[in-house]
Enzyme design. Structure first.
Site: not given
Ligand SMILES: C[S@@+](CC[C@H](N)C(=O)[O-])C[C@H]1O[C@@H](n2cnc3c(N)ncnc32)[C@H](O)[C@@H]1O
Length: 509
Positions: A113-114, A111, A109, A231, A133, A178
């Site tokens: 991208g951190g 985006a 998961c 988070c 993502e 994440d």
């Molecule tokens: C907490 S954010 C990730 C932040 C990212 N790891 C970073 O450090 O920049 C969670 C991400 O999971 C995505 N997401 C939501 N449902 C998902 C799924 N079923 N499978 C994969 N990604 C998913 C969201 O769109 C979101 O971008």
């Protein structure tokens, strides 16, 4: 506005005294800004000496620094990919994932991208990083960040976790989940973050997290490591999700890790009796064991350390990693090398534009071996997607049947009988790797003009530096650098530098 129901829940979890400390941290004005230096693009000590505003190190990330009174996102160094602005507690999960060069790693998961860019810097260009993502617009941002930070070994996908788990069954040594969450850790930083919060959403997130984790589990090798993080503060999405995962995946266990910089254990006591009893009625002994293991999970609290808050848990799958087996298995097969004509056109570009070790250079059957004059190399398989050439590790999984945003290092476009290099290649290369280079100081008007897309005149009054090599009679592709760090391409001809900074990224300072 912080939702009232959220506050009441936190009071129940924490008790009056700790709740007061927790909630007061929302009222104080202290917000923690930090950035992470991208070691793929610069020497840490060298860049640190230029970022006069950075302060103490983030305790759990050797390349992370707190800063105040600065806007690093609005400086040419940001466009050059020298750092990633990232909230300090968000740097913790990758510390515990412990990525290493040569591994096969999935960021499920990912985006914006951190954490992907953090993982990539520890892989140092070696191994395979699959970064995914589900949301297409967010996947585009992820892909741009992978490009900006000069990452060459990432396969950026836009898939759902169920499909990925079919393709990549038992493939990865390390996986980061994440997870999408109710984002309670954002309430301090962003005044509107609470507007979409509801108890129903917390529960819906918990259901989705369990599904994503269960798909992730299928993709991990025995002996591999899985890090789950959020988070948010609710136990539903944290301790209870970890409990549920352990209960349903008996071949996984949590591992004990060193708690650095004020990181604390997860709160087993947050697991509600009602939740526990549901599992205990199926298997009491297993439920007790899982509850014990939840204590190995970790919490970052905003009232206990300098960060907005995070939760994470480090799991391992039983067994030991069998590297030999993993090295030979490539899901979906391998990519097919590009046609010889396309490779030949690229070879001409390499020989005219890049500085490399001529003695060891080889390009054969779509495979290139090219040790650049700096510290990097362009080794791997050249393959084609439409008219676009990419370079990927020899054993990068085939892109067939996957929604791919970026498959390895984008080299550029084959246009009839000439090659146009990509922005990604510029950001990957260093000044030492090219024959022609023009440097503009990061505080100069010239770098602003360049980033704004303007054609640059090659004149003697453009401030020159040790890196500046472009002459009035130069011809061909020139790497533009700022204070020595690559930032884009220009094409020299007739005493001018034609700007090739991508239109979509241009900045009007
Ligand atoms: C907490 S954010 C990730 C932040 C990212 N790891 C970073 O450090 O920049 C969670 C991400 O999971 C995505 N997401 C939501 N449902 C998902 C799924 N079923 N499978 C994969 N990604 C998913 C969201 O769109 C979101 O971008």
């Amino acid at each position: 506005m912080i939702p009232v129901d959220f506050k009441e829940r936190m009071k129940l979890y924490l008790g009056e005294k700790e709740y007061d400390e927790f909630i007061s941290s929302f009222d104080n004005d202290e917000r923690y800004n930090s950035l992470r230096i991208n070691t793929l693009k610069c020497d840490k000590a060298d860049l640190k000496s230029k970022l006069l505003y950075i302060e103490k190190e983030v305790p759990w990330e050797a390349n992370g620094y707190y800063y105040e009174n600065a806007q690093p996102g609005k400086h040419p160094y940001h466009e050059a990919g020298l750092y990633y602005v990232q909230e300090p507690s968000a740097m913790a999960p990758v510390h515990f994932l412990d990525p290493r060069p040569g591994e096969k790693i999935l960021d499920l998961c990912a985006a914006p991208g951190g954490k992907t860019t953090q993982i990539a810097s520890y892989m140092d260009g070696e191994g395979i990083l699959v970064t995914n993502e589900i949301n297409r617009d967010r996947a585009k941002i992820l892909s741009l960040n992978v490009e900006r930070l000069g990452i060459k070994n990432a396969l950026v996908l836009n898939e759902d976790s169920a499909h990925l788990s079919e393709v990549f069954e038992g493939y990865f040594e390390k996986i980061l989940v994440d997870a999408p969450c109710s984002g309670e850790g954002m309430f301090r930083k962003n005044d509107n973050a609470g507007d979409e919060w509801s108890l129903d959403n917390v529960r819906a997130c918990a259901v989705r997290q369990k599904e994503i984790l269960s798909n992730a589990a299928k993709m991990l090798l025995p002996g591999g490591r899985l890090v789950y993080s959020t988070c948010t503060f609710s136990a539903d999405e944290n301790e209870e999700t970890v409990f549920d995962f352990l209960f349903n995946n008996p071949d996984f266990h949590t591992i004990q890790v060193a708690k650095v910089g004020g990181i604390e254990s997860g709160r087993v006591e947050f697991i509600s009796d009602e939740f526990f009893d549901k599992y205990a009625s199926i298997d009491k002994e297993r439920a007790e064991k899982c509850r014990g293991e939840v204590s190995e999970s970790l919490r970052l609290w905003p009232h206990k350390l300098k960060g907005e808050g995070h939760f994470l848990c480090v799991f391992e799958r039983d067994g030991s990693l069998s590297r030999e087996k993993n090295n030979t298995y490539v899901p979906g097969g391998k990519n097919i090398p590009a046609k010889p004509e396309a490779v030949r056109i690229f070879e001409v570009f390499v020989k005219e534009t890049l500085a490399f070790d001529k003695k060891s250079f080889e390009i054969k059957r779509g495979r290139i071996f090219c040790k650049l004059s700096g510290k990097k190399n362009l080794n791997g398989l050249i393959y084609m997607f439409g008219d676009q050439l990419y370079l990927c590790p020899e054993d990068m999984p085939s892109v067939n049947g996957l929604k791919v945003m970026r498959g390895g290092l984008h080299l550029g476009t084959v246009k009839k009988d000439r090659f146009e290099p990509s922005h990604a290649l510029a950001l990957f290369l260093t000044a030492d790797d090219v024959c022609l280079n023009k440097d503009y100081a990061s505080d100069s008007l010239e770098i602003k003009s360049y980033l704004n897309g303007q054609t640059m005149k090659i004149t003697d009054d453009i401030p020159d530096s040790a890196y500046g090599q472009v002459k009035k009679d130069s011809k061909g592709w020139a790497l533009i650098t700022t204070d020595g760090y690559s930032i884009g391409w220009a094409k020299a001809a007739g005493g001018m530098l034609k700007n090739h900074y991508p239109k979509g990224l241009r900045i009007n300072y």
